[in-house]
Design a protein around this motif. Sequence first.
Motif: not given
Lengths: 284, 218
Positions: A125, A129, A173, A176-177, B156, B196-197
Amino acid sequence: MSFLSEQLGNGQFVVTAEIAPPKGTDLSEALAAVEKLTGITAVNVTDNQGANMRLSSLALAARLQQQGTETVLQLTCRDRNRMALQSDLLGAASFGIENLLLLSGDHSKFGDHPDSRPVFDLDSVQLLDMAAGLMAGTDMAGKSLDGVPEFFPGAAVNPAAEPFELMFQKVAKKVDSGARFFQTQSVFDREILERFMLAMQPLQVPVIAGVLLIRSSRMARFLNDNIPGVQVPETLVQRLDSAEDSLAEGVEIAREAVAWAREHCQGVHLMTLGHEDRIPEILS
Amino acid sequence: MIISELKPYEELQQALADFDKLFIVGCAACATACKSGGEDEVFKFQEWLNEQGKDATGSVIIDEACHIARAARDLRHHKAAVQDADALVVLACGSGIQSISSNVDKQVVGGLNSMFLGNVRRFGQYEEMCSLCGDCILNETAGICPVTTCAKGLLNGPCGGMADGHCEVDAEIECAWSLIFERLKSQQRQGVFARRVPPKNWSRRFQPGRYRLKDGES
Ligand code: SF4
Ligand code: SF4
């Protein structure tokens, strides 16, 4: 814009295959295998797959890209800290590599360097990002880049993982990333694929289903015992066991999986492990 | 506590090859609990030395071998026996071994391998649950540390290798993320799944760590 992103964007059914870099410097076999791939949108280049040390995925992908073969660069968090990951991604962009498959990676315990220190400075994740940050022109330290990369970042998922809800929160997630597509772990069960695709619907991100050519029941058992995330159902093991020509049966099983994918997914990712010549049959 | 175990005898034989007379140091804290450097083990070690044709000039079990000043004081109480020895053998964690080596001029041979900071499941059964990362995330993970108990330290959620809630690295062990998920669910909160960490701030763990209580706190 990469072919892969273009075709997925147009709603075309895409086909990707994969190739492993050699253990050594001789690229001839890998390049010959790529020659045999026909009707393929892009070729994944694996990154120290199964935690076995090989020539760098970036090096082979760059070579292929320069020869006009579109690649999907696989990159794992196992072997690199955040600085190395960023510099490799910028390096990839400099060779015109856009498609990425960003992975956490198998634990080094499984591979041929079990004594190595696994890194996992980032998880998948966080890696997504970071790629999104690079595309927006800044590195993880917030510094602006001189020349900004263009990527089409993808992520991996294992639709069979349980608990499903837990696995799926990570998929969300990843979206989203900035995950723009998913490639799945090998799919062997139609219902599992359908359940997953139903959950994916609201996210509107294309899914390329993983299809693995299993050539024998021995290979199936090996996968079940040794490869994280891969479980070949007993019924398929039986089918391979009782088949006269187990490779032909494996091709048939792969054809069935491709048919489910045509119904539900936006593409297939073929893992043929040396039997690239059977790809037309699997796709027919 | 710090979990430690005796080095293989073969390795110890080599490390001690040049010495005939040894002073033995144990630790009354962790190494005693781990049965690697308490009274029994110091005694057993002495017998083993004798079997190897070596002498023990004396021994001491330091209250906490990692306490540098206490180690110095206890060694002073055994000055003659320490003087008489060719080297010291220390049955304590690496931290304890260095308290000793920083206090004597003689060569110090560490007898133990130090492994991790361990929780006690029951006596003799220890589990690593915290790796002292300096940036604790437990409040969001229902009190289960993924930095330590996930084999990849992911922040995560689980990796693709999770199978039926078990870990890809060891099928006997439950996936840390599956445990976190179940516990958060039973507490009816989202915890770490709500965001989101971001990547961990490892600078809090730069080595060597140093820490001083601020004035007025001690
Ligand atoms: S996050 Fe884990 S390793 Fe870090 S301080 Fe908390 S318990 Fe220890
Ligand atoms: S299976 Fe779970 S505990 Fe094991 S490495 Fe993957 S995420 Fe971590």
